[in-house]
Design a protein around this motif. Structure first.
Motif, PDB file in Angstrom:
ATOM      1  N   VAL A  40       1.407  14.294   6.204  1.00  0.00           N
ATOM      2  CA  VAL A  40       2.400  13.270   6.572  1.00  0.00           C
ATOM      3  C   VAL A  40       1.856  12.528   5.392  1.00  0.00           C
ATOM      4  N   ASP A  41       0.868  11.699   6.004  1.00  0.00           N
ATOM      5  CA  ASP A  41       0.397   9.659   4.977  1.00  0.00           C
ATOM      6  C   ASP A  41      -0.152  10.656   3.923  1.00  0.00           C
ATOM      7  N   ALA A  42      -0.300  11.547   3.719  1.00  0.00           N
ATOM      8  CA  ALA A  42      -0.503  11.960   2.371  1.00  0.00           C
ATOM      9  C   ALA A  42       0.585  12.571   1.479  1.00  0.00           C
ATOM     10  N   HIS A  43       1.350  13.034   1.863  1.00  0.00           N
ATOM     11  CA  HIS A  43       2.662  13.473   1.005  1.00  0.00           C
ATOM     12  C   HIS A  43       3.660  11.760   0.876  1.00  0.00           C
ATOM     13  N   ILE A  44       3.188  10.880   1.444  1.00  0.00           N
ATOM     14  CA  ILE A  44       3.981   9.551   1.673  1.00  0.00           C
ATOM     15  C   ILE A  44       3.546   8.579   0.221  1.00  0.00           C
ATOM     16  N   ARG A  45       1.576   8.367   0.496  1.00  0.00           N
ATOM     17  CA  ARG A  45       1.200   8.051  -0.823  1.00  0.00           C
ATOM     18  C   ARG A  45       2.017   9.340  -1.946  1.00  0.00           C
ATOM     19  N   ALA A  46       1.265  10.494  -2.228  1.00  0.00           N
ATOM     20  CA  ALA A  46       1.897  10.440  -3.247  1.00  0.00           C
ATOM     21  C   ALA A  46       3.231  10.213  -3.600  1.00  0.00           C
ATOM     22  N   GLY A  47       3.979  10.269  -2.807  1.00  0.00           N
ATOM     23  CA  GLY A  47       5.390   9.857  -2.957  1.00  0.00           C
ATOM     24  C   GLY A  47       6.329   8.528  -3.005  1.00  0.00           C
ATOM     25  N   ILE A  48       4.561   7.415  -3.471  1.00  0.00           N
ATOM     26  CA  ILE A  48       5.505   6.663  -3.616  1.00  0.00           C
ATOM     27  C   ILE A  48       4.983   5.994  -4.845  1.00  0.00           C
ATOM     28  N   ALA A  49       3.541   6.820  -5.558  1.00  0.00           N
ATOM     29  CA  ALA A  49       2.858   6.784  -6.249  1.00  0.00           C
ATOM     30  C   ALA A  49       3.956   6.889  -6.884  1.00  0.00           C
ATOM     31  N   MET A  50       4.829   8.611  -6.648  1.00  0.00           N
ATOM     32  CA  MET A  50       5.838   9.172  -7.496  1.00  0.00           C
ATOM     33  C   MET A  50       7.321   8.217  -8.554  1.00  0.00           C
ATOM     34  N   LEU A  51       7.996   7.792  -7.123  1.00  0.00           N
ATOM     35  CA  LEU A  51       8.472   6.737  -7.202  1.00  0.00           C
ATOM     36  C   LEU A  51       8.875   6.223  -7.697  1.00  0.00           C
ATOM     37  N   TYR A  52       6.995   5.351  -7.974  1.00  0.00           N
ATOM     38  CA  TYR A  52       7.406   4.167  -8.572  1.00  0.00           C
ATOM     39  C   TYR A  52       7.016   4.489 -10.077  1.00  0.00           C
ATOM     40  N   ALA A  53       6.370   5.760 -10.566  1.00  0.00           N
ATOM     41  CA  ALA A  53       6.148   6.775 -11.763  1.00  0.00           C
ATOM     42  C   ALA A  53       7.863   6.874 -12.888  1.00  0.00           C
ATOM     43  N   HIS A  54       8.842   7.705 -11.842  1.00  0.00           N
ATOM     44  CA  HIS A  54       9.745   7.750 -12.278  1.00  0.00           C
ATOM     45  C   HIS A  54      10.675   5.895 -12.186  1.00  0.00           C
ATOM     46  N   HIS A 173      -5.675   2.383  -6.876  1.00  0.00           N
ATOM     47  CA  HIS A 173      -7.011   2.594  -6.981  1.00  0.00           C
ATOM     48  C   HIS A 173      -7.884   2.772  -5.794  1.00  0.00           C
ATOM     49  N   GLY A 174      -7.393   3.495  -5.041  1.00  0.00           N
ATOM     50  CA  GLY A 174      -7.456   4.689  -3.542  1.00  0.00           C
ATOM     51  C   GLY A 174      -7.479   3.714  -2.328  1.00  0.00           C
ATOM     52  N   GLU A 175      -7.162   3.380  -2.200  1.00  0.00           N
ATOM     53  CA  GLU A 175      -6.416   2.039  -0.903  1.00  0.00           C
ATOM     54  C   GLU A 175      -6.152   3.456   0.043  1.00  0.00           C
ATOM     55  N   TYR A 176      -6.156   2.742   1.238  1.00  0.00           N
ATOM     56  CA  TYR A 176      -5.110   4.003   2.368  1.00  0.00           C
ATOM     57  C   TYR A 176      -4.326   3.126   2.686  1.00  0.00           C
ATOM     58  N   LEU A 177      -2.988   3.566   2.445  1.00  0.00           N
ATOM     59  CA  LEU A 177      -1.390   2.987   2.777  1.00  0.00           C
ATOM     60  C   LEU A 177      -1.074   3.413   3.635  1.00  0.00           C
ATOM     61  N   SER A 178      -0.699   2.940   4.661  1.00  0.00           N
ATOM     62  CA  SER A 178       0.243   3.835   6.151  1.00  0.00           C
ATOM     63  C   SER A 178       1.928   2.869   5.653  1.00  0.00           C
ATOM     64  N   VAL A 179       2.679   4.395   5.364  1.00  0.00           N
ATOM     65  CA  VAL A 179       4.002   3.877   5.162  1.00  0.00           C
ATOM     66  C   VAL A 179       4.613   4.259   5.979  1.00  0.00           C
ATOM     67  N   ASN A 180       5.545   4.439   7.539  1.00  0.00           N
ATOM     68  CA  ASN A 180       5.995   5.681   8.449  1.00  0.00           C
ATOM     69  C   ASN A 180       7.438   6.406   6.664  1.00  0.00           C
ATOM     70  N   ALA A 181       7.371   7.734   7.717  1.00  0.00           N
ATOM     71  CA  ALA A 181       8.401   8.279   7.064  1.00  0.00           C
ATOM     72  C   ALA A 181       9.838   7.680   6.595  1.00  0.00           C
TER      73      ALA A 181
END
Length: 214
Positions: A40-54, A173-181
């Motif tokens: 879940v955390d992995a998909h959220i981190r990828a999702g946030i990066a993708m949201l910024y890209a869009h 930058h490779g930092e761990y980030l925890s954002v709930n779903a």
């Protein structure tokens, strides 16, 4: 970018660009919903990066599409809002501003006066968006260049800078980030809403000839 010679072509371009972005955002949202455990955390981190890209990709792309459209209108400089005149002449104006020589400045002013009765000459690709990282300040600069009112977006500036951009940079930058779903779903809706606002603003500006002087 293809040449957007008519309002219909511009609107079609914006529709197409928005459609695939919305589809991809929903795909990431679905991936988070179906994930479990640490995935879940992995998909959220990828999702946030993708949201910024869009966010960055659509705003800069739509702004450039609008400039592309205005460039084909062949309106004279004197008939356009100052922001477009400045955009078309910024290279000349920048050289004058950087010089202390009278002939350089006089040449720039002469050029400006001569151009007033000539059709606008705008870059038809990548006129806007050289700055990286679409912070609220960069967004304000973009809306300034194309005459879009940024006021309705101001309440979202903390979200843009702190939630979207800062988190994206930490992830990049490779930092761990925890954002709930739940927060990720909210962020998804907020970013898509801003993109729809911007799309509507560009469409209305083109249809209503807002690039012309009142």
């Amino acid at each position: 970018m293809r040449q957007l010679r008519t309002v219909d072509l511009l609107l079609e371009h914006l529709d197409e660009d928005m459609a695939w972005r919305i589809k991809e955002v929903h795909q990431f949202k679905t991936a988070v919903e179906k994930a479990s455990g640490k995935n879940v955390d992995a998909h959220i981190r990828a999702g946030i990066a993708m949201l910024y890209a869009h966010w960055e990709g659509f705003v800069k792309g739509a702004a450039n599409a609008y400039v592309n459209y205005v460039s084909h209108r062949a309106n004279q400089n004197r008939d356009l809002k100052p922001c477009f005149v400045a955009l078309g002449m910024k290279t000349k104006l920048a050289s004058a501003n950087a010089s202390s020589k009278s002939e350089v400045v006089i040449d720039a002013v002469t050029y400006l006066l001569d151009e007033l009765n000539r059709p606008i000459r705008l870059p038809r690709s990548e006129a806007i968006g050289g700055e990286s990282n679409l912070s609220s300040l960069v967004f304000l600069n973009i809306t300034g260049w194309i005459g879009i009112d940024s006021t309705p977006y101001s309440t979202r500036f903390p979200l843009i800078d702190a939630t979207l951009l800062d988190n994206r940079n930490r992830i990049a930058h490779g930092e761990y980030l925890s954002v709930n779903a739940e927060r990720f779903y909210e962020l998804t809706g907020e970013v898509l809403e801003m993109l729809r606002w911007f799309k509507t603003d560009i469409e209305n500006a083109a249809v209503q000839n807002s690039f012309l002087k009142a």
